[in-house]
Design an enzyme around this catalytic site. Structure first.
Site, short mmCIF file in Angstrom:
data_model
loop_
_atom_site.label_atom_id
_atom_site.label_comp_id
_atom_site.label_asym_id
_atom_site.label_seq_id
_atom_site.Cartn_x
_atom_site.Cartn_y
_atom_site.Cartn_z
CG ASN A 158 -0.46 -0.04 2.49
OD1 ASN A 158 0.73 -0.30 2.67
ND2 ASN A 158 -1.27 0.23 3.49
CE1 TYR A 159 0.86 6.10 2.20
CE2 TYR A 159 -0.10 4.25 3.40
CZ TYR A 159 -0.14 5.58 3.00
OH TYR A 159 -1.17 6.38 3.42
CG ASP A 236 -2.59 -12.60 9.48
OD1 ASP A 236 -2.67 -11.60 10.21
OD2 ASP A 236 -3.55 -13.31 9.14
CB THR A 237 3.60 -12.29 6.23
OG1 THR A 237 2.54 -12.39 5.30
CG2 THR A 237 4.80 -13.05 5.74
CD GLU A 253 1.70 -0.44 10.60
OE1 GLU A 253 0.57 -0.98 10.52
OE2 GLU A 253 2.16 0.32 9.74
CB CYS A 287 -2.28 -0.62 8.77
SG CYS A 287 -0.84 -0.17 7.88
NE ARG A 440 2.72 5.52 7.76
CZ ARG A 440 3.45 5.63 6.66
NH1 ARG A 440 4.75 5.50 6.70
NH2 ARG A 440 2.88 5.83 5.48
O1 G3P Z 1 -0.99 1.15 6.01
C1 G3P Z 1 0.21 1.72 6.33
C2 G3P Z 1 0.17 2.65 7.52
O2 G3P Z 1 1.46 2.91 7.90
C3 G3P Z 1 -0.69 3.87 7.29
O3 G3P Z 1 -0.04 5.04 7.02
O4 G3P Z 1 0.11 7.42 6.47
O5 G3P Z 1 -1.86 6.11 5.73
O6 G3P Z 1 -1.58 6.65 8.13
P1 G3P Z 1 -0.89 6.40 6.82
#
Ligand code: G3P
Length: 478
Positions: A158-159, A236-237, A253, A287, A440
């Site tokens: 996702n990032y 989960d990995t 994380e 997340c 985040r």
């Molecule tokens: O899903 C990754 C997590 O680190 C979210 O980051 O910047 O979308 O809050 P953010």
């Protein structure tokens, strides 16, 4: 064969001796977009060897010079924002604008690491012995931070760029070398980002990037004796990795089920705006996305109405058009999301919008009157589906939040700051946001999860500290 992107080892771009490639499917077209090398275990061994020897020299490179190179890489990364963003659009269907933001944020993160590193690593500690019973002032202890060695970085889809550099920046400034294993979807974006570090002129072997199938090199990498620390972001990995890893520091994380608790006195327009941003940006594939709304019964109708009005305005379509909702990363992900939706339907949730899916594209849906016996009350959809659970007391909300396997973030909406602080203290999550959606960033803030959400704490400062170890020298006077 020539259209297979090369991997990066010992300062060079190489083809794998496996002769095999891994295909990256574009989530929007569902056709193969790119191919990357399927590296072998032998090639992983080579990368580990050069990472080890490069690290020794790098640790002796003056801190200010390490910082200088990181600043250079950050600038190059920003110059390359357009082509990297294009890869993100094709590989992970991130809306074009957000893709550019990801790269710019990554450049800023690398620069901040360089600045923070020169400050915190430029300081050590000096202790004297006579404070501890029985000692004279005859021992002087000098302690400072030294690197761990080789850091293995595994970011999620996702990032791919940002969550790679959030590991690379702290690792390198602290004097470590780094081996990157990108996610399959996001691998080409990662290779392009690594190319920027290559252009900045880092010593060969200091950074490498191995691509391939997790089933072939995943365990081999995470259990490799040459690895001195693993920084992982994903699902989960991570739990499996933590069980198999050796005696090395881990930073993990692993997702969340971030709750949004809404009290009677909340500013409902503010809540609705944050729920849309928090729940549906990048189609819920974060997340830290809002993954369950816990709304007091008395304001639930009004809130649901406001959120629905905003859901209706979300644009749905391809990432190239900057649509708000874009196809989710893979067909299996879409199927999983659909499974959660169907379970909720069968168990009687109220659908505020009709469920609609075309390929990997899922239209945003708000599910009202969700009950704890539904999977969506507990599981992480990683898609544009948001459940509302109506609560009759704050305690009920806190209880739901703390009963989750996850404990990443959470948020509370109320005008009563005293109440907010008390609820925050009661919520067992790594972070609680008051009157805003979980997130985040800013990237120097601490970022951590409890329970299955992770191990250790991230954020620039915490990551730099985590990727070092204290070394002391004691001078014994006669
Ligand atoms: O899903 C990754 C997590 O680190 C979210 O980051 O910047 O979308 O809050 P953010």
């Amino acid at each position: 064969e020539d259209d297979v992107y090369k991997y990066y080892s010992d300062g060079e771009w190489k083809k794998s001796s496996s002769g095999k490639a891994v295909s990256i499917v574009n989530p929007t077209t569902r056709k193969t977009q790119y191919k990357v090398q399927a590296c072998t275990q032998e090639e992983v061994n080579k990368v580990m060897e050069s990472a080890k020897s490069a690290q020794k020299a790098w640790a002796k490179t003056p801190l200010w010079k390490r910082a200088e190179l990181l600043h250079k890489a950050a600038a190059i990364l920003k110059e390359h924002k357009a082509p990297i963003a294009e890869c993100l659009v094709k590989e992970i269907a991130k809306p074009a604008k957000d893709a550019v933001t990801e790269v710019v944020r990554s450049g800023d993160l690398v620069s901040y690491c360089a600045e923070e590193g020169v400050r915190i690593l430029g300081e050590g500690k000096f202790l004297v012995s006579d404070s501890f019973p029985g000692n004279e002032r005859t021992k002087y202890c000098l302690s400072s931070k030294i690197p761990l060695g080789v850091i293995l970085a595994i970011p999620p889809f996702n990032y791919p760029v940002n969550l790679a550099v959030s590991k690379i920046g702290p690792a390198l400034i602290a004097g470590n070398s780094l081996v990157l294993k990108p996610p399959t979807q996001g691998a080409v974006s990662c290779l392009h980002m690594v190319y920027c570090f290559h252009l900045a002129g880092f010593p060969k072997g200091l950074i490498s990037c191995v691509t391939g199938k997790g089933s072939e090199i995943g365990d081999f990498l995470t259990m490799h004796p040459g690895v001195n620390c693993i920084s992982f972001t994903g699902g989960d990995t991570g739990i499996a990795i933590s069980k198999k890893a050796g005696m090395i520091p881990l930073q993990m994380e692993l997702g969340g089920k971030d709750a949004c608790i809404v009290l009677e006195d909340a500013d409902l327009d503010l809540v609705a705006a944050n729920v849309i941003k928090g729940g549906f940006s990048y189609s819920g594939q974060r997340c830290t996305a809002v993954k369950v709304i816990l709304a007091m019964e008395s304001i639930a109708d009004a809130l649901v109405e406001k959120v629905n009005a905003k859901v209706a305005k979300l644009t749905v379509g391809p990432p190239e058009d900057n649509c708000d909702i874009t196809p989710v990363v893979s067909e299996s992900s879409a199927n999983f999301i659909e499974g959660l939706v169907m379970d909720a339907k069968q168990k009687g949730a109220t659908f505020c919008q009709e469920y609609r899916r075309e390929g990997n594209l899922i239209w945003p849906v708000l599910l009202d009157n969700v009950r704890p016996d539904m999977r969506i009350a507990w599981e992480e959809p990683f898609g544009p589906v948001l459940p509302v659970i109506r609560i009759n007391s704050v305690e009920e909300g806190i209880h739901h939040c703390n009963a989750s396997n996850f404990g990443l973030q959470g948020c509370i909406f109320t005008r009563d700051i005293n109440k907010a602080i008390l609820i925050s203290d009661a919520m067992e999550t790594g972070t609680v946001q008051i009157n805003s959606a979980p997130a985040r960033g800013p990237d120097h803030f601490p970022f951590q999860g409890l329970r299955d959400s992770g191990i250790g704490s991230q954020g620039i400062t915490n990551s730099i500290n985590m990727m070092t170890k204290i070394k002391s020298t004691v001078i014994n006077l006669p």
